[in-house]
Scaffold this active site. Structure first.
Site, short mmCIF file in Angstrom:
data_model
loop_
_atom_site.label_atom_id
_atom_site.label_comp_id
_atom_site.label_asym_id
_atom_site.label_seq_id
_atom_site.Cartn_x
_atom_site.Cartn_y
_atom_site.Cartn_z
N SER A 1 0.80 -1.23 0.00
CA SER A 1 0.00 0.00 0.00
C SER A 1 0.82 1.27 0.00
O SER A 1 0.36 2.30 -0.48
CB SER A 1 -0.95 0.01 1.21
OG SER A 1 -1.84 -1.08 1.14
N SER A 2 2.02 1.26 0.54
CA SER A 2 2.80 2.49 0.66
C SER A 2 4.25 2.21 0.32
O SER A 2 4.72 1.06 0.37
CB SER A 2 2.68 3.06 2.08
OG SER A 2 3.26 2.18 3.02
#
Length: 754
Positions: free
Chosen positions: A30-31
């Site tokens: 996600s990041s």
């Protein structure tokens, strides 16, 4: 990850048609922080490709989609890899879609169920670490739907958990991010003022100058005039440093709006709004909106040391709101910024009938660019909003005069103190500018010394590093020299006041009328002075007068009355006598509209400073018993009299030629007054002379006439213009020239010279 028993259950749903197509493995974190630090999760996702080979897909038919690394799965429109995967499924190119967890594929129901829907009708399998699912089977679709719901719920729960912790910390005033220039976070996570004295001085100067000038734009203009830089924290840089940049209006507006400088902790000044895009409902639009002051979720006053008090902050916000020009009608009390017009009470006038703010308008026509229209104060809020009738309409010039007279009368008592404070304020302003220059020079000296120490610390043999450090040292020295040069130039431009100038300021303070009416005093300066002393001016229209109530700062009030004038009440002595006599002469030949145009060309005004119109000329004639102009007299269609434009049409030349002949005396004409139409009589002889007819035999051109008479060409042309030599205009080709009768000349002839 799975045992041999699991492998058999997996293979039971895989058919030859699936193996004939490709296997897509979707990898996502996600990041960027997870990509860089959660290495084990990344290894597990890539290793999941081996299970596709174990299930029967050739290794060359396993496609790894990993271009969405560092992107959230809550939306699909920013994930090109997921879009490529869905497209391949829709085209029937995919036999199985694999992902370690369902949350890797999507974190929202629409994207997840869209993938299930397309996989159902293209015979595509979906697999995760728990098993293989066939979307064409109802039980598997139910399981997949539950997994998608759990994935979305997991995301919402984690976000809610983080936001709840953040809000709890914010309610205590402990959730701190990188503060703007002027503040720092110490080792105990407390907000403290900046340790850099130059930054502190710059922020304090912003509030001092705003209190003095009353406008963020004027503060920005003053900063630029001083040639100073402004400190700004750059969040996008790794160390989040304070950099000094060229001043911009948004920088000062940001400082004035931010409550942190008033010692207040605020959380929730903006919020993120997610909504469907009106242009394309299939897209989700995310935008940030500002929250009004009344809806701030967290506001803790006196949270830390401030540059101003909270009361000063609220007063600054009111002044900024009053300065808004657009959308000003949302606030009845907004005065608006001072403008260049001569409505000195702009933003101060209030209707004495309904209590609403009165607006400024300029009525009447504008006959010429140099003329001004009639100033009016009008209560038009009801008409603008509800299409109703206006409360009142008041002429502004005499109201201005009454208020200014009262203002000057009140301020004469404090003139000496005002002069002293003005001198002290100017000197303090000069000292503040010098301190800011000194701080910037000190900082530049430190940077130069630091660059020198870095250069001296490197080994001389390491030339690769030494050359870079030497270049930085040179740049720091050049920057220091530039600052010193600018500071010396600014010090020469802004020198301290001499004793003579101080004495001059004190003497001018005793004659405020002269200062008020001086040409160097602008309307903006006058409006600022009035706003400094007057809270509002209330106007009320009575039967015979206008009631003017001046409310001063502090609550004291002064009342005045201005007599109302009815139409036609203008006194005959209001207009200068020479203008009245001019109208008397012009009325013999021209109507009122023509007279008004002539007077405007002569830049004449009425006694009240208004430009002339046909109505005002008629009023002036009636007051001075001047007869109306006679009916238009009949004129000879051949001889006239003609105007300059009409004469040009008769003679077939342009208007500029007619005016040139009038100036030189070639064409006789009469003008009743400057700016009045010309009266030109065109006789047969004059027409023959100017229209380019045939010349009699023996008449010669200008050059031959000059040789024959022994005179310069300029003198011969002068004699022709004055009528001392008979001459006519003839056409030779495309040009016109003179033919002169030298035999009729009274001066001596010199034929022997030819």
């Amino acid at each position: 990850m799975m045992n041999s028993g699991d492998k058999g259950s997996w293979s039971s749903k895989i058919r030859a048609e699936h193996l004939a197509r490709k296997a897509y493995l979707y990898v996502r974190q996600s990041s960027l922080y997870q990509v860089e630090n959660h290495l084990e999760s990344r290894r597990r996702q890539y290793a999941f490709a081996e299970h596709a080979v174990e299930l029967g897909w050739p290794k060359e038919n396993v496609v790894v989609v990993d271009e969405d690394q560092g992107k959230s799965g809550s939306r699909a429109n920013n994930r090109s890899g997921f879009g490529r995967l869905v497209t391949a499924v829709g085209l029937g190119e995919v036999g199985i879609v694999m992902s370690l967890e369902a949350s890797r594929l999507a974190r929202n129901s629409p994207d997840w169920h869209n993938l299930i829907y397309m996989s159902r009708y293209t015979a595509t399998l979906i697999a995760d670490e728990h098993g293989v699912y066939d979307p064409s089977m109802a039980t598997d679709r139910m399981v997949l739907g539950l997994r998608g719901q759990m994935s979305e719920l997991e995301l919402d729960t984690s976000i809610h958990r983080m936001m709840a912790g953040r809000w709890n910390k914010a309610r205590r005033g402990e959730f701190l991010v990188y503060p703007p220039a002027g503040y720092e976070v110490d080792d105990l996570d407390h907000l403290v003022t900046a340790s850099d004295e130059a930054v502190q001085r710059a922020i304090r100067t912003v509030f001092v100058k705003f209190d003095e000038l009353g406008s963020a734009k004027r503060v920005c203009a003053w900063w630029k005039d001083q040639g100073l830089k402004f400190p700004v924290r750059r969040i996008e840089l790794r160390s989040h440093p304070i950099v000094w940049m060229d001043p911009a209006y948004r920088m000062f507006l940001y400082v004035l709006h931010h409550p942190i400088y008033a010692g207040a902790y605020v959380f929730g000044r903006s919020k993120t709004v997610r909504e469907l895009d009106p242009a394309d409902p299939r897209k989700l639009r995310v935008r940030k909106v500002q929250v009004s002051r009344e809806q701030w979720p967290v506001l803790i006053e006196d949270h830390h040391e401030g540059y101003i008090t909270w009361a000063q902050y609220e007063q600054n916000q009111r002044r900024i709101r009053d300065n808004r020009q657009m959308k000003r009608y949302d606030h009845e009390d907004a005065k608006g910024p001072v403008r260049e017009g001569w409505a000195l009470l702009q933003g101060l006038v209030r209707c004495g009938h309904c209590g609403r703010a009165m607006y400024v308008s300029y009525g009447g026509n504008r006959p010429s660019p140099s003329s001004t229209r009639t100033l009016q104060y009008r209560c038009s809020a009801v008409r603008l909003r509800y299409a109703g009738r206006e409360c009142q309409l008041v002429g502004g010039k005499r109201i201005n005069d009454v208020v200014v007279e009262a203002f000057l009368e009140i301020t004469r008592q404090a003139s000496g103190e005002a002069a002293r404070l003005a001198v002290e304020q100017l000197e303090e302003e000069q000292r503040a500018a010098e301190r800011m220059w000194r701080h910037q020079i000190e900082k530049a000296e430190y940077e130069a010394q630091r660059a020198e120490r870095q250069y001296n610390a490197v080994e001389p043999e390491n030339r690769i590093v030494a050359r870079t450090l030497e270049s930085r040292w040179n740049e720091a020295l050049h920057h220091l020299d530039d600052l010193k040069t600018q500071a010396r130039s600014r010090h020469q431009q802004i020198r301290p006041l001499s004793e003579h100038e101080k004495a001059r300021a004190k003497s001018l303070s005793k004659d405020l009328d002269a200062v008020w009416h001086a040409e160097t005093t602008t309307n903006q300066d006058r409006k600022q002075l009035l706003r400094a002393a007057i809270e509002e001016v209330q106007l009320r229209s009575e039967e015979s007068h206008y009631a003017v109530k001046i409310v001063w700062k502090g609550g004291a009030a002064t009342e005045r009355q201005v007599p109302r004038r009815r139409r036609g009440d203008m006194p005959a002595t209001a207009t200068p006598k020479d203008t009245v006599e001019m109208v008397r002469r012009l009325a013999a030949e021209f109507d009122d509209a023509q007279i008004a145009r002539i007077l405007c060309k002569q830049r004449r005004r009425t006694g009240f400073g208004n430009t002339f119109t046909a109505v005002r000329v008629a009023q002036l004639r009636n007051k001075n018993d001047i007869a109306v102009h006679p009916y238009k007299r009949a004129r000879d269609p051949k001889e006239g009299p003609f105007t300059a434009d009409e004469a040009a049409a008769e003679l077939g030349v342009c208007s500029s030629t007619i005016h040139s002949w009038l100036r030189e005396g070639i064409l006789p004409g009469r003008q009743l007054a400057t700016g009045a139409p010309w009266r030109i009589v065109l006789t047969d002889e004059l027409r023959r002379k100017l229209t380019g007819g045939e010349a009699p035999p023996g008449w010669v051109g200008l050059t031959d006439a000059a040789k024959w008479l022994g005179l310069p060409k300029q003198q011969v042309a002068y004699m022709v213009k004055r009528g001392k030599l008979d001459a006519v205009r003839v056409k030779v080709g495309a040009r016109r020239c003179w033919r002169i009768d030298v035999n009729a000349a009274s001066c001596g002839k010199q034929p022997g010279l030819f």
